[in-house]
Each structure stands twice: as C-alpha cells, then as structure tokens.
Design an enzyme around this catalytic site. Structure first.
Site, PDB file in Angstrom:
ATOM      1  CD  GLU A 281      -2.567  -1.734   0.287  1.00  6.24           C
ATOM      2  OE1 GLU A 281      -3.249   0.726  -0.230  1.00  6.24           O
ATOM      3  OE2 GLU A 281      -3.300  -2.409  -0.083  1.00  6.24           O
TER       4      GLU A 281
ATOM      5  CB  CYS B 163      -5.390  -2.568   6.549  1.00  8.99           C
ATOM      6  SG  CYS B 163      -5.803  -4.512   6.630  1.00  8.99           S
TER       7      CYS B 163
ATOM      8  CG  HIS C 161      -4.592  -5.729   2.390  1.00  7.74           C
ATOM      9  ND1 HIS C 161      -4.637  -3.468   1.730  1.00  7.74           N
ATOM     10  CD2 HIS C 161      -5.014  -5.291   2.840  1.00  7.74           C
ATOM     11  CE1 HIS C 161      -5.297  -3.764   2.246  1.00  7.74           C
ATOM     12  NE2 HIS C 161      -5.628  -4.719   3.565  1.00  7.74           N
TER      13      HIS C 161
END
Length: 219
Positions: free
Chosen positions: A83, A146, A170
């Site tokens: 991310e 998250c 992820h």
C-alpha cells in the site's frame, strides 16, 4: 561494521472476515525464522480500532525498529498489494473484534490528511513478479484497520520522535478460507499460505538491501 536492520512484522489476527487470518499465520511462521540477516520481531495484533494505538506505541518503544511492515488480508484481493498511502479516516463496513464500526471518523483528530508508505513498494513488486508471485502496488488501503495501522504507525512514530520507515502489505485469502466461505464468497481470489509467506520474506529482503544505519534514527 554496520549493524543489521531491525524490522517489526505486524500481522492482524482473527476477525469476522477471516477467523484464520493469513496475516497472522504469516506472522506466526516468521517468528521461528531468520530472514535476510535482519533482527526480526514478528507479532500478531488484534483487529481492534481502540486498542491499536497502545499496541503500536508499546511495540515501538520496546523494539525501536528501523522498519515496520504491517500485514492484513484483503478478502477480495487476488495479488500481493503493498500500500502506498494511509489516509486519516475510519469508515468500517464490518465491525472490528470489539463490535466497533465507526463511520466517517478521523483516526487522529487534527492529524495530516495522509501519510505515504516509507517502504520500497515498487522494488518489492518487481522482485515478487520476478519470482513468479503476482503483485501490484495499491493506492488505496481502504478505511478499515489495515489503513488505520498504516496511518497510525507513521503518525505515532513521529509523535514519539522515532522517524522509522513503515508500510503495509495486503495479502489475499488462503484457498482453505475461500473453500469454507459462504457460496457467494467462493468466487474471490486466493493464494497459498506458502506463496504469501515467501512473498513477505522477499519483501523483507528488498527492505534490508536498502538499509543503512542512517536510514532511521532508531537507536
């Protein structure tokens, strides 16, 4: 002689979408391993919005890492996704383990709108694809726990004057979790736990390759 980098790998534990969370399973596997010559601390963190800041602060103070790599499951994911950005919002479509389901609430009131990941995500993706592991950078970590970890570690490390490099990856569901899911959820993607664990080992290796003692002020 240069010291080895200190890395925290923090995988989320069970929650309603993943009683056997692959993020936790990977973290547990890494607890018994030596990876890329780094000083590795691997932990499992509850999927609790309220408890997350205390867990992060405690780990930062105890471990004083150079890097923090968070792990969580994307139940609709099909590839490994580092991310790029964490945003200052909590908007949960599914409650956490405490039953909390905040809507349109900031993670830290008055905090910056967003933090960029400090990890070499592009290089991680390239290394994974070279090894035959599908991966792609992601520019939206969602608005659940998250994203909250990605944002919170960046924010709290600065508050504690520990400008470490932190980020989040992820992972997809495991085939076993998809097989156990309700009929309408059995069409989502999956990846074997062995491949996901290897992906994180490779990511740690890429992180270590870029380390110099001056990368972080962690002492």
């Amino acid at each position: 002689m240069s010291r080895a980098p200190r890395i925290v790998v923090a995988g989320y534990g069970r929650w309603i979408k993943a009683e056997r969370n692959p993020a936790a399973q990977i973290a547990e596997l890494l607890k018994t391993e030596s990876v890329a010559g780094c000083e590795l601390t691997s932990v499992v963190i509850p999927v609790s919005s309220v408890e997350l800041p205390d867990h992060v602060c405690s780990i930062l103070r105890e471990e004083r890492p150079d890097y923090w790599l968070g792990l969580g499951v994307n139940t609709a994911g099909t590839v490994i996704q580092p991310e790029m950005i964490g945003i200052n919002w909590r908007h949960f479509s599914v409650a956490d383990v405490d039953g909390a389901q905040p809507e349109c609430r900031p993670i830290f009131s008055g905090g910056p709108d967003a933090y960029n990941s400090g990890l070499p995500n592009r290089e991680i993706v390239q290394a994974l694809c070279t090894e035959g592991i599908p991966a792609q950078v992601s520019f939206h970590a969602g608005t659940h726990l998250c994203n909250q970890m990605l944002y919170s570690v960046n924010h709290l490390s600065r508050t504690l004057d520990m400008p470490i490099r932190s980020g989040f990856i992820h992972v997809p569901q495991t085939p076993e979790n998809v097989a156990d899911a309700e009929d309408e959820e059995r069409t989502c993607g999956s990846m074997s736990l062995a491949m996901m664990a290897q992906a994180i080992r490779i990511a740690i290796g890429v992180i270590c390759d870029g380390f110099t003692p001056s990368t972080s002020k962690a002492a």
